[in-house]
Design a protein around this motif. Structure first.
Motif, PDB file in Angstrom:
ATOM      1  N   LEU A   1       0.852  -1.208   0.000  1.00  0.00           N
ATOM      2  CA  LEU A   1       0.000   0.000   0.000  1.00  0.00           C
ATOM      3  C   LEU A   1       0.880   1.248   0.000  1.00  0.00           C
ATOM      4  O   LEU A   1       0.659   2.193  -0.766  1.00  0.00           O
ATOM      5  CB  LEU A   1      -0.901   0.023   1.226  1.00  0.00           C
ATOM      6  N   GLU A   2       1.912   1.236   0.831  1.00  0.00           N
ATOM      7  CA  GLU A   2       2.794   2.419   0.929  1.00  0.00           C
ATOM      8  C   GLU A   2       3.534   2.645  -0.389  1.00  0.00           C
ATOM      9  O   GLU A   2       3.646   3.760  -0.886  1.00  0.00           O
ATOM     10  CB  GLU A   2       3.771   2.184   2.092  1.00  0.00           C
ATOM     11  N   LYS A   3       3.979   1.547  -1.011  1.00  0.00           N
ATOM     12  CA  LYS A   3       4.675   1.691  -2.311  1.00  0.00           C
ATOM     13  C   LYS A   3       3.736   2.234  -3.393  1.00  0.00           C
ATOM     14  O   LYS A   3       4.145   3.023  -4.242  1.00  0.00           O
ATOM     15  CB  LYS A   3       5.207   0.327  -2.765  1.00  0.00           C
ATOM     16  N   ILE A   4       2.466   1.819  -3.322  1.00  0.00           N
ATOM     17  CA  ILE A   4       1.506   2.319  -4.311  1.00  0.00           C
ATOM     18  C   ILE A   4       1.249   3.791  -4.040  1.00  0.00           C
ATOM     19  O   ILE A   4       1.280   4.618  -4.949  1.00  0.00           O
ATOM     20  CB  ILE A   4       0.198   1.492  -4.253  1.00  0.00           C
ATOM     21  N   GLU A   5       1.008   4.127  -2.784  1.00  0.00           N
ATOM     22  CA  GLU A   5       0.667   5.528  -2.465  1.00  0.00           C
ATOM     23  C   GLU A   5       1.835   6.478  -2.778  1.00  0.00           C
ATOM     24  O   GLU A   5       1.644   7.594  -3.207  1.00  0.00           O
ATOM     25  CB  GLU A   5       0.250   5.639  -0.988  1.00  0.00           C
ATOM     26  N   THR A   6       3.067   5.988  -2.605  1.00  0.00           N
ATOM     27  CA  THR A   6       4.229   6.855  -2.890  1.00  0.00           C
ATOM     28  C   THR A   6       4.724   6.680  -4.320  1.00  0.00           C
ATOM     29  O   THR A   6       5.721   7.294  -4.704  1.00  0.00           O
ATOM     30  CB  THR A   6       5.388   6.476  -1.940  1.00  0.00           C
ATOM     31  N   ARG A   7       4.041   5.845  -5.086  1.00  0.00           N
ATOM     32  CA  ARG A   7       4.416   5.580  -6.479  1.00  0.00           C
ATOM     33  C   ARG A   7       5.775   4.885  -6.602  1.00  0.00           C
ATOM     34  O   ARG A   7       6.369   4.874  -7.673  1.00  0.00           O
ATOM     35  CB  ARG A   7       4.406   6.855  -7.330  1.00  0.00           C
ATOM     36  N   ARG A   8       6.272   4.319  -5.472  1.00  0.00           N
ATOM     37  CA  ARG A   8       7.537   3.595  -5.571  1.00  0.00           C
ATOM     38  C   ARG A   8       7.344   2.169  -6.098  1.00  0.00           C
ATOM     39  O   ARG A   8       8.295   1.499  -6.475  1.00  0.00           O
ATOM     40  CB  ARG A   8       8.227   3.541  -4.193  1.00  0.00           C
TER      41      ARG A   8
END
Ligand code: SAJ
Length: 454
Positions: free
Chosen positions: A9-16
């Motif tokens: 989720l964090e990677k998606i939200e930060t576009r990483r």
């Protein structure tokens, strides 16, 4: 929430997150571009080296995707392409957009989906989100895809994540493109749904979460079966109107003035394309597996499938008014693409009409500005046929012209002025004339229903 879910989720939200798309066709390339546009490093995977090369060179081969857009994303290091599935090891998400055609037996051909999933399974790792987009029967994701991915021991919903989201791409649609068509999403588990919705939410304006992958699979089949059945209904109405001396085109146009509870569909020479003739058969196949008799779908298929034969009978009727037979007549098909102003002739009814006329001894040619050649493998005449240069000044060469695809580029006025006979299957000619025979409409003035009455 598990650490894997939180991390993705964090990677998606930060576009990483590193995203991938398998299948760079009219669905996959626009999706890859939208994900890259949303800020993700996106890798397209396709076995067709020409597609991989085009993307690598910053070129688009899909009309709805601008080359400038592909080039800019490539130059920004956001978009690349490969045929090597080992890149999956470094991906956080992967969307599968491969074809789901029919076998010769009219059963689903899942071979493209299976090979893509098996290739992904080779490199499956904890935390990967896999989303299937290919139109398919309800149960594909949990009965076919999930076991293939779990074969190496990782568990869907815990170690990796799995969802289904039907593609709703309408090639050439100037208003609705990938980013602004609501996206239906179903997950194998709530976490799978959450992650797939988060991914699409970065690139598509509206997300429609549903309770399971089966619901999401069924949504798409309802959408396209709805069209096939309603086209079948209006084609049957055309056959009725033909018998009852009523103009079906006038009926549909007037019914279309109802501002609620009605949606106009139009008769035609049959059902073409790679969606509408095929998707309902995925549903009927699965329904039968569940012991259910899908009568509506099959009836619509029979009616739509019989329309090319009806068109050929209409040609015979028209020629008969000139004391001519199909055998030996010079017949021009105007249009072979499956619908107007496109170049796609997959499942086009024109191919059936060509074959039927040819089998009855006609000399058949066609003109289509979008389709330069019909290969012998695509029609029962088996010979390669090139589009002829038919236009104003040459329409008089034919015993009969059959309008199969109402391309805007055709000069219908010249056709009416010059042609000996016209069979209009699309109501492309708005006026009536003694030599114009329309599908689902009364005979032209002066032409009795039954020539024997003459
Ligand atoms: N057709 C008729 N009468 C009609 C409408 C269509 O005979 O009233 C024929 C067309 O000539 C063609 C076939 O049916 O031979 C299919 O035409 P279509 O307009 O349904 O076009 P498709 O095959 O391009 O369908 C796609 C589908 N899009 C997706 O699956 C994502 C379909 O869901 C869309 O609704 C459709 O485009 C659209 O509306 O353009």
């Amino acid at each position: 929430m598990s650490a894997l879910v939180a991390s993705l989720l964090e990677k998606i939200e930060t576009r990483r997150a590193r995203t991938g798309v398998v299948g760079l066709g009219y669905v996959g390339l626009p999706l890859a571009v939208e994900l890259a546009n949303a800020g993700f490093h996106t890798t397209g995977i396709d076995l067709d080296a020409r597609k991989v090369q085009a993307v690598t060179q910053g070129e688009s081969y899909i009309p709805d995707v601008a080359t400038a857009h592909v080039r800019a994303l490539r130059d920004a290091g956001k978009l690349d392409a490969t045929s090597d599935f080992s890149v999956v090891r470094d991906l956080d998400t992967i969307n599968i957009c491969v074809p789901t055609p029919l076998r010769k037996t009219k059963d689903p051909d899942m071979s493209y989906v299976v090979s893509a999933v098996e290739a992904i399974a080779e490199h499956l790792h904890p935390g990967l989100l896999v989303v299937l987009e290919s139109t398919t029967y309800p149960g594909t994701t949990d009965e076919l895809v999930q076991p293939l991915l779990e074969a190496k021991g990782l568990k869907a919903g815990i170690d990796f994540f799995l969802a289904f989201s039907p593609e709703r791409v309408d090639p050439g649609n100037p208003t609705f493109q990938t980013h602004n068509v609501p996206k239906v999403v179903g997950g194998v588990t709530p976490d799978c749904l959450r992650l797939a919705s988060a991914l699409y939410g970065t690139a598509i304006t509206s997300i429609v979460p549903v309770s399971s992958t089966r619901v999401a699979e069924m949504v798409k089949l309802l959408e396209n079966t709805f069209r096939a059945v309603n086209i079948g209904l209006v084609n049957e109405l055309a056959l009725m109107c033909d018998r009852m001396n009523i103009n079906v085109w006038e009926v549909v146009a007037a019914a279309g003035t109802k501002p609620f509870g009605f949606m106009a569909f139009y008769p035609g020479p049959g059902l073409g394309g790679h969606c509408i003739p095929i998707d309902p058969l995925y549903l009927s196949w699965k329904a039968k597996q569940s012991g259910f008799d899908p009568r509506f779908i099959e009836l619509a298929g029979h009616i739509n499938g019989a329309m090319p034969h009806y068109v050929v009978e209409k040609v015979a009727e028209a020629l008969n008014t000139k004391r001519k037979s199909i055998n030996g007549s010079n017949i021009l098909l105007a249009g072979v693409a499956y619908k107007r102003d496109i170049d796609d002739m997959r499942e086009s009814p024109a191919l059936d009409v060509m074959g039927l006329l040819h089998a009855r001894g006609a000399v058949v040619s066609y003109v289509d500005p979008y389709v330069p050649e019909v290969h012998g493998a695509h029609w029962s005449g088996k010979t390669d046929v090139k589009s002829v240069e038919a236009g104003p000044g040459s329409f008089g060469r034919y015993d009969c012209i059959v309008i199969i695809t109402d391309h805007a580029a055709f000069d219908y006025e010249a056709m009416v002025a010059e042609a000996d006979l016209i069979v209009d299957t699309r109501n492309a000619i708005p006026t009536s004339a003694p030599h114009v025979f329309k599908l689902g409409a009364p005979r032209p003035e002066g032409q009795p229903r039954d020539m024997a009455a003459v």
